[in-house]
Motif scaffolding. Structure first.
Motif, mmCIF file in Angstrom:
data_model
loop_
_atom_site.group_PDB
_atom_site.id
_atom_site.type_symbol
_atom_site.label_atom_id
_atom_site.label_comp_id
_atom_site.label_asym_id
_atom_site.label_seq_id
_atom_site.Cartn_x
_atom_site.Cartn_y
_atom_site.Cartn_z
ATOM 1 N N TYR A 111 22.650 48.595 73.594
ATOM 2 C CA TYR A 111 23.032 47.635 72.985
ATOM 3 C C TYR A 111 23.834 47.505 72.522
ATOM 4 O O TYR A 111 24.819 46.542 71.979
ATOM 5 N N LEU A 112 25.227 48.933 72.224
ATOM 6 C CA LEU A 112 26.236 48.794 71.068
ATOM 7 C C LEU A 112 27.387 48.305 72.625
ATOM 8 O O LEU A 112 28.604 47.596 72.465
ATOM 9 N N SER A 113 27.277 48.534 73.383
ATOM 10 C CA SER A 113 28.086 48.050 75.319
ATOM 11 C C SER A 113 27.992 46.576 74.712
ATOM 12 O O SER A 113 29.364 45.420 75.253
ATOM 13 N N ARG A 114 26.997 45.699 74.388
ATOM 14 C CA ARG A 114 26.826 44.395 74.681
ATOM 15 C C ARG A 114 27.471 43.459 73.059
ATOM 16 O O ARG A 114 27.622 42.766 73.191
ATOM 17 N N SER A 115 26.836 44.836 72.185
ATOM 18 C CA SER A 115 27.448 44.172 70.506
ATOM 19 C C SER A 115 28.941 44.189 70.675
ATOM 20 O O SER A 115 29.218 43.412 70.059
ATOM 21 N N SER A 116 29.404 45.017 71.457
ATOM 22 C CA SER A 116 30.907 45.055 70.772
ATOM 23 C C SER A 116 31.796 43.980 71.670
ATOM 24 O O SER A 116 32.475 43.930 71.846
ATOM 25 N N VAL A 145 30.443 34.782 69.129
ATOM 26 C CA VAL A 145 31.782 35.326 70.612
ATOM 27 C C VAL A 145 32.569 35.672 70.800
ATOM 28 O O VAL A 145 32.447 36.599 69.906
ATOM 29 N N MET A 146 32.586 35.620 72.538
ATOM 30 C CA MET A 146 33.037 37.086 73.112
ATOM 31 C C MET A 146 34.236 36.955 72.843
ATOM 32 O O MET A 146 34.939 36.083 72.126
#
Length: 600
Positions: A132-137, A144-145
């Protein structure tokens, strides 16, 4: 759940404790003879042969007999002394519905139980948290990325023409994650032939241009072709495999365009100014995507700075219809909009050949389109004149009206398949230097939030100017009334630039409609600072007054009409310079001017 609550509420909360001495009516520690005598006495009273009452029979069997047995039988007496009941242990046990070998810590499977506890209770939550943290970061607060913002910031250029904004827009990292399948090759090639005229390819070297286009990143090629399919309304030609990607591209477009707009407005120079030209291009690209209108339709034609693009957002309109009504001296969208309903119906019926139902559809869309009025001033609180380095306050009221009487409404966008609210961008900039001095996003949907924001801004401004409570309350009431009538307050500050005369342009642009933007010219005279950090003495004030131009005989020349940036691209994208005559400043400290739109 209702049944359980009722059952728990009404069930008996008392636990009946088995007391054999009390049942037999004896004191604790009575002798065996006293126990037998009490039993015989109660048997005469409750025995079934003596008392036919069912309740007496039940009491004799479950209480008297068990009490006598508990006090005379050795086994029953042992159970009573150990568990409190002659029948032994009473109650229930709780367990875990798992295989026994997992619970047998002392056995051969104790290690399996330990691994199970560590895996389920520690490792599994840890893995989920890491994913989750790797994606949300990767994403910002606006979903927006970060890679997208980085690319937009570095690809944004001050000379970026509106027609070139597309090349920056498709570089979003979100679009780079759209899968490119082998089965997409043939449908994309067919789509390329349909939208090739909109890709800004050099016709003199068409083969080299096509080869260069296909050598780009496959995801970028796919994204640009799908967006062009939206602009040219060729989505019906897409294969079933491309339709999902097409919807994904359009769903992300408003969010990415807003971030691209922020990258155009971010301060780029020492004065903290953004860039005007690319900011206008971003809004115009947003308008075209929502209304599904080609960018080439915005090229200046027939005296209209926006070309035929505004006409194409009306139902049943196309290029042939626009040419027909142009023969009747209706060359701009504003001219069509300003006509009476009867004159417009006659034109569309007789010249174009629309049916009565089609004319009514056109009228409904025109009734939904917003008409804007902008009143803007720039001033310094409590001071006369604006000197370089002063903190200048921008105070603007944007009023919106529609024929149907609504203020906040969703745009008519039948070709855009998602929910989209109208947003307006207030841009105060200098077209000569391509700088944006002040900008703000405006929305007419939430009246409550607009009232709260306007009240707070007025209160802060009045407090800073030293106004009393009565004046502040009156100003707040007037602002609230304006908001309820369909106006929005735009207020902010910027630092006055160096000494000189500045011909600013205030743009109020809608991101969903074409042809509804408003442009107001604003002339500001910045005076030389007479003393660092002060306003100077009375003598210095007189010098300042002499510097204010008060030539009543000089007439103001109108600013040249704004030429669309799309016409510049055809001419080699050469920058055109506008000659703006200096006007007079009629009030020191408040340099403002209202003007009609260029079309009007």
């Amino acid at each position: 759940m209702i049944f359980l609550i009722y059952y728990i509420k009404n069930m008996s909360g008392e636990v009946q404790v088995f007391e054999p001495y009390s049942i037999l009516g004896l004191e604790s520690g009575a002798s065996e003879s006293e126990i037998k005598k009490a039993y015989r006495r109660l048997s005469i009273q409750y025995h079934p042969d003596k008392n036919p009452n069912p309740e007496a029979h039940k009491y004799f069997v479950e209480s008297i007999s068990k009490a006598y047995q508990a006090l005379t039988d050795p086994v029953s007496r042992e159970n009573f002394e150990k568990y409190g009941h002659p029948d032994g242990r009473q109650g229930f046990q709780m367990g875990i519905a798992l295989p026994q070998f997992l619970l047998d810590i002392d056995g051969a499977y104790g290690g399996i139980l330990l691994l199970w506890i560590v895996g389920v209770c520690i490792l599994l939550p840890l893995v989920i948290a890491v994913i989750y943290l790797s994606r949300s970061s990767k994403y910002t607060g606006n979903y927006v990325m970060h890679h997208t913002l980085y690319a937009y910031y570095h690809l944004m250029k001050p000379s970026l023409a509106p027609s070139k904004v597309m090349e920056v827009f498709i570089k979003a990292a979100e679009y780079g994650e759209i899968p490119v399948r082998r089965t997409d090759t043939e449908p994309l090639q067919k789509l390329f032939l349909l939208v090739r005229s909109e890709l800004n390819l050099d016709l003199k070297n068409i083969k080299q241009e096509q080869a260069k286009f296909w050598k780009q990143h496959p995801a970028m090629v796919k994204t640009e072709l799908l967006i062009q399919a939206q602009l040219t309304r060729e989505s019906a030609a897409l294969s079933p495999g491309l339709l999902g990607d097409f919807r994904r591209v359009l769903e992300l477009a408003p969010r990415l365009l807003e971030e691209l707009m922020k990258m155009a407005l971010v301060p780029r120079n020492t004065q903290g100014h953004g860039w005007l030209r690319p900011a206008i291009g971003v809004v115009e690209l947003s308008q075209c995507i929502i209304q599904a209108v080609p960018l080439s339709a915005r090229k200046t034609t027939g005296g209209s700075t926006e070309g035929i693009a505004p006409f194409l957002q009306l139902p049943y309109f196309n290029e042939a219809v626009v040419k027909r009504i142009a023969r009747k001296k209706v060359r701009t969208f504003q001219e069509l909009w300003d006509m009476t309903i009867n004159d417009r119906a006659e034109l569309l019926n007789q010249v174009v050949g629309f049916s009565s139902a089609e004319v009514q559809d056109v009228e409904r869309v025109l009734e939904m389109m917003p008409s804007l009025t902008v009143e803007v001033t720039c001033e310094t609180g409590g001071e006369e004149g604006i000197q370089e380095g002063d903190l200048v306050t921008v105070h603007a009221w944007i009023s919106l009206k529609r024929v149907n009487g609504l203020v906040g409404a969703l745009p008519h966008s039948p070709h855009y398949p998602f929910h989209k609210e109208e947003n307006f961008w207030f841009l105060l900039g200098d077209p000569t230097s391509n700088n944006i001095w002040f900008s703000q996003k405006v929305n007419f949907m939430d009246e409550t939030a607009a009232i709260a924001a306007a009240s707070k801004a007025i209160e802060d401004n009045m407090e800073g100017s030293g106004a009393d409570a009565k004046e502040t309350n009156r100003a707040v009431r007037e602002a609230v009334e304006k908001v309820r009538l369909g106006s929005r307050l735009v207020m902010g500050k910027f630092v006055a630039p160096p000494e000189g005369n500045y011909s600013l342009v205030c743009h109020c642009m809608c991101d969903s409609w074409i042809g509804c933007d408003k442009k107001v010219n604003l002339k500001v005279k910045i005076l030389k600072r007479t003393r660092a950090g002060t306003r100077g003495s009375a003598v210095e004030d007189a010098v300042v007054e002499d510097g204010v131009e008060e030539e009543d005989d000089i007439e103001e020349e109108e600013e040249e009409d704004y030429e669309s940036e799309y016409s510049e691209d055809e001419a080699g994208e050469q920058d055109t310079k506008k000659s703006i005559a200096n006007g007079k400043v009629t009030k020191k400290g408040s340099c403002s001017e209202r003007s009609e739109s260029d079309v009007e």
